[in-house]
Design a protein around this motif. Structure first.
Motif, PDB file in Angstrom:
ATOM      1  N   SER A 116      -3.587   1.843   3.318  1.00  0.00           N
ATOM      2  CA  SER A 116      -4.565   1.777   2.242  1.00  0.00           C
ATOM      3  C   SER A 116      -3.897   2.146   0.924  1.00  0.00           C
ATOM      4  CB  SER A 116      -5.733   2.737   2.484  1.00  0.00           C
ATOM      5  OG  SER A 116      -5.309   4.083   2.379  1.00  0.00           O
ATOM      6  N   HIS A 118       0.826  -1.204   0.000  1.00  0.00           N
ATOM      7  CA  HIS A 118       0.000   0.000   0.000  1.00  0.00           C
ATOM      8  C   HIS A 118       0.860   1.253   0.000  1.00  0.00           C
ATOM      9  CE1 HIS A 118      -3.810  -2.043   1.816  1.00  0.00           C
ATOM     10  NE2 HIS A 118      -3.681  -2.267   0.527  1.00  0.00           N
ATOM     11  N   THR A 158     -11.074   1.584  -2.299  1.00  0.00           N
ATOM     12  CA  THR A 158     -10.026   1.400  -1.312  1.00  0.00           C
ATOM     13  C   THR A 158     -10.623   1.081   0.051  1.00  0.00           C
ATOM     14  OG1 THR A 158     -10.020   3.776  -0.962  1.00  0.00           O
ATOM     15  CG2 THR A 158      -8.378   2.868  -2.449  1.00  0.00           C
TER      16      THR A 158
END
Lengths: 113, 114
Positions: free
Chosen positions: B94, B29, B101
């Motif tokens: 994220s 991420h 997301t």
């Protein structure tokens, strides 16, 4: 600035009963909305999310939530709770995903047999 | 799937001590976050980082420093621990930006200051 209000700090329900957890948000445009659950000594897990479209969204473990733009609300529901649903539930809002989520204070749910 | 690993799980410090919390994620991420969770106060954002070597202050950054030297890791330092402080620090990550997301969380580091 965006904010989230969860008016119920604690909710107690009997196993098999229905559950509704309330969430009101404050944001000028349509936000991204989320419900997370936190089991004891665990991180947060996503239950469901709303970005657009059908105002009723389905999540995991039988949970669903309904978005209401007119009421600025995103209430969580479950038709029949199980003892394993005992946890803390957080409603969250995001206007810009890169800036993270703004959380409510959480609602602690206790399910009794 | 991936996982977010926070170390240590429990941290006991003394008043005035500098304490460092570590977080690793293998989701690949871009964005990582540090939140503080206090009983009755929900989660509050301390720092976030949208890419390696980037740092952005959240609402609660005073008294903390952060470091994102690698994409997969994000450290948080309590610069001077406050006596009787008790809180859980949650690391999260994220992919950004994106409509689908999701923010993923680690299990937390529990801090107690004696």
């Amino acid at each position: 600035a965006q904010s989230v209000t969860q008016p119920d700090a604690r909710v107690t329900v009997s196993e098999g009963a229905s559950l509704q957890l309330r969430c009101k948000y404050s944001y000028s445009a349509t936000p991204y909305l989320f419900w997370y659950v936190q089991y004891p000594r665990q991180g947060l897990q996503l239950l469901l999310k709303y970005y657009s479209g059908d105002p009723v969204v389905q999540g995991v473990n039988g949970f669903e939530a309904e978005f209401s733009k007119s009421n600025s609300s995103f209430h969580l529901r479950k038709a029949s709770v199980h003892w394993s649903d005992s946890a803390v539930y957080f409603c969250a809002v995001s206007s810009n995903y890169a800036q993270g989520l703004t959380f409510g204070l959480g609602t602690r749910v206790s399910v009794f047999p | 799937g991936g996982i977010i690993t926070q170390t240590p799980k429990f941290l006991i410090g003394q008043e005035g001590q500098k304490l460092t919390l570590k977080c690793q994620q293998n989701f690949n991420h871009d964005t990582m976050y540090w939140y503080r969770q206090d009983s009755g106060k929900g989660l509050r954002l301390i720092y976030y980082s949208i890419t390696e070597n980037d740092l952005q202050k959240g609402d609660l950054s005073e008294g903390y420093d952060a470091s994102r030297e690698k994409k997969s890791s994000f450290s948080l330092t309590v610069t001077s621990a406050q006596k009787n402080e008790m809180a859980v620090f949650l690391c999260a990550s994220s992919i950004t930006p994106g409509q689908n997301t999701e923010v993923f969380f680690g299990k937390g580091t529990r801090l107690t200051v004696v």
